[in-house]
Design a protein around this motif. Sequence first.
Motif, PDB file in Angstrom:
ATOM      1  N   PRO A   9       0.787  -1.230   0.000  1.00 53.93           N
ATOM      2  CA  PRO A   9       0.000   0.000   0.000  1.00 53.93           C
ATOM      3  C   PRO A   9       0.821   1.283   0.000  1.00 53.93           C
ATOM      4  CG  PRO A   9      -0.799  -1.510   1.683  1.00 53.93           C
ATOM      5  CD  PRO A   9       0.412  -2.137   1.090  1.00 53.93           C
ATOM      6  N   LEU A  11       2.735   2.718  -2.027  1.00 54.25           N
ATOM      7  CA  LEU A  11       3.997   2.880  -2.763  1.00 54.25           C
ATOM      8  C   LEU A  11       3.774   3.442  -4.167  1.00 54.25           C
ATOM      9  CD1 LEU A  11       5.840  -0.240  -1.386  1.00 54.25           C
ATOM     10  CD2 LEU A  11       6.514   2.137  -1.056  1.00 54.25           C
ATOM     11  N   ARG A  17       4.642  11.395  -1.924  1.00 59.42           N
ATOM     12  CA  ARG A  17       4.401  10.927  -0.570  1.00 59.42           C
ATOM     13  C   ARG A  17       5.650  11.173   0.284  1.00 59.42           C
ATOM     14  NH1 ARG A  17       4.794   4.639   1.229  1.00 59.42           N
ATOM     15  NH2 ARG A  17       4.076   4.987   3.345  1.00 59.42           N
ATOM     16  N   TYR A  22      10.929   9.360   1.353  1.00 55.15           N
ATOM     17  CA  TYR A  22      10.918   8.378   0.273  1.00 55.15           C
ATOM     18  C   TYR A  22      11.511   8.895  -1.042  1.00 55.15           C
ATOM     19  CZ  TYR A  22       7.896   5.907   3.537  1.00 55.15           C
ATOM     20  OH  TYR A  22       7.420   5.283   4.649  1.00 55.15           O
ATOM     21  N   ASN A  73       8.268  -5.501  -0.958  1.00 54.11           N
ATOM     22  CA  ASN A  73       8.163  -4.369  -0.037  1.00 54.11           C
ATOM     23  C   ASN A  73       6.716  -4.349   0.453  1.00 54.11           C
ATOM     24  OD1 ASN A  73       8.027  -2.021   1.388  1.00 54.11           O
ATOM     25  ND2 ASN A  73       9.091  -0.762  -0.125  1.00 54.11           N
ATOM     26  N   ALA A  75       5.399  -2.624   2.600  1.00 54.07           N
ATOM     27  CA  ALA A  75       5.020  -1.295   3.105  1.00 54.07           C
ATOM     28  C   ALA A  75       4.502  -1.436   4.546  1.00 54.07           C
ATOM     29  CB  ALA A  75       4.048  -0.626   2.145  1.00 54.07           C
ATOM     30  N   ALA A  76       3.427  -0.760   4.896  1.00 53.60           N
ATOM     31  CA  ALA A  76       2.971  -0.787   6.297  1.00 53.60           C
ATOM     32  C   ALA A  76       2.569  -2.199   6.751  1.00 53.60           C
ATOM     33  CB  ALA A  76       1.810   0.179   6.486  1.00 53.60           C
ATOM     34  N   HIS A  79       4.591  -4.414   9.238  1.00 53.79           N
ATOM     35  CA  HIS A  79       4.638  -4.249  10.686  1.00 53.79           C
ATOM     36  C   HIS A  79       3.520  -4.978  11.439  1.00 53.79           C
ATOM     37  CE1 HIS A  79       7.561  -1.372   9.387  1.00 53.79           C
ATOM     38  NE2 HIS A  79       6.663  -0.604   8.829  1.00 53.79           N
ATOM     39  N   HIS A  99      13.030  -2.288   1.816  1.00 52.20           N
ATOM     40  CA  HIS A  99      12.394  -1.035   2.217  1.00 52.20           C
ATOM     41  C   HIS A  99      13.238   0.110   1.678  1.00 52.20           C
ATOM     42  CE1 HIS A  99       9.632  -3.123   4.834  1.00 52.20           C
ATOM     43  NE2 HIS A  99      10.654  -3.880   5.198  1.00 52.20           N
ATOM     44  N   LEU A 100      12.564   1.150   1.229  1.00 48.01           N
ATOM     45  CA  LEU A 100      13.266   2.348   0.774  1.00 48.01           C
ATOM     46  C   LEU A 100      13.964   3.024   1.947  1.00 48.01           C
ATOM     47  CD1 LEU A 100      10.243   3.463  -1.345  1.00 48.01           C
ATOM     48  CD2 LEU A 100      12.489   3.002  -2.327  1.00 48.01           C
ATOM     49  N   SER A 101      13.248   3.160   3.044  1.00 46.33           N
ATOM     50  CA  SER A 101      13.782   3.827   4.234  1.00 46.33           C
ATOM     51  C   SER A 101      14.375   2.792   5.184  1.00 46.33           C
ATOM     52  CB  SER A 101      12.663   4.603   4.930  1.00 46.33           C
ATOM     53  OG  SER A 101      11.659   3.711   5.398  1.00 46.33           O
ATOM     54  N   ILE A 103      13.918   1.243   8.240  1.00 47.41           N
ATOM     55  CA  ILE A 103      12.811   1.134   9.204  1.00 47.41           C
ATOM     56  C   ILE A 103      13.320   1.051  10.648  1.00 47.41           C
ATOM     57  CG2 ILE A 103      11.081   0.241   7.599  1.00 47.41           C
ATOM     58  CD1 ILE A 103      11.691  -2.574   8.551  1.00 47.41           C
ATOM     59  N   ARG A 106      13.491   4.598  12.305  1.00 45.05           N
ATOM     60  CA  ARG A 106      12.281   5.427  12.278  1.00 45.05           C
ATOM     61  C   ARG A 106      11.431   5.171  13.538  1.00 45.05           C
ATOM     62  NH1 ARG A 106       9.427   5.084   6.676  1.00 45.05           N
ATOM     63  NH2 ARG A 106       8.329   6.858   7.630  1.00 45.05           N
ATOM     64  N   ARG A 110       7.772   0.849  13.478  1.00 37.00           N
ATOM     65  CA  ARG A 110       8.370   0.358  12.224  1.00 37.00           C
ATOM     66  C   ARG A 110       9.574  -0.559  12.473  1.00 37.00           C
ATOM     67  NH1 ARG A 110       5.829   3.647   8.259  1.00 37.00           N
ATOM     68  NH2 ARG A 110       5.336   5.692   9.103  1.00 37.00           N
TER      69      ARG A 110
END
Length: 143
Positions: A9, A11, A17, A22, A73, A75-76, A79, A99-101, A103, A106, A110
Amino acid sequence: MDVMILNGPNLNRLGRREPEIYGSESYADLVAACTLQAAQLGLVIEVRQTQSEGELITWLHEAADTGVDVILNPAALTHYSLAVRDACAMITGTLVEVHLSNIAAREEFRHTSVTAAHANGVIAGFGFDSYRLALQAIAARRG
Ligand code: DQA
């Protein structure tokens, strides 16, 4: 197809965003970057994105049935989705979570990935390079 690249979701909103997290490049740019890297490695890929947990699970079942390698990925969903985790457990090819970031650097919620335990490895924090590195890892494992 050698590798399914599955994105969860939100992405599709890349570029618009939270660009400070990101980046400013779009989802189309991500698909183009993956397509180029895959071609350089001689891998045939398919890149998909969904807002739906159920659709992502159906795609993971497809990957399990065909034995393709997967770059995921979630995404949320990373988690909290035990359903995605259970689908990851069925994958028979190589599974790389990306993951792009970073986690781990953060918010605390996450820091937990419920899906990572079923991945061969996790690459996080390198932006689009997380995906390029995952493709390189898969190419190396395929020999
Ligand atoms: C993400 C990190 C997740 O925490 C977040 O919910 C995302 C993107 C990443 O690629 O950095 O949607 O998976």
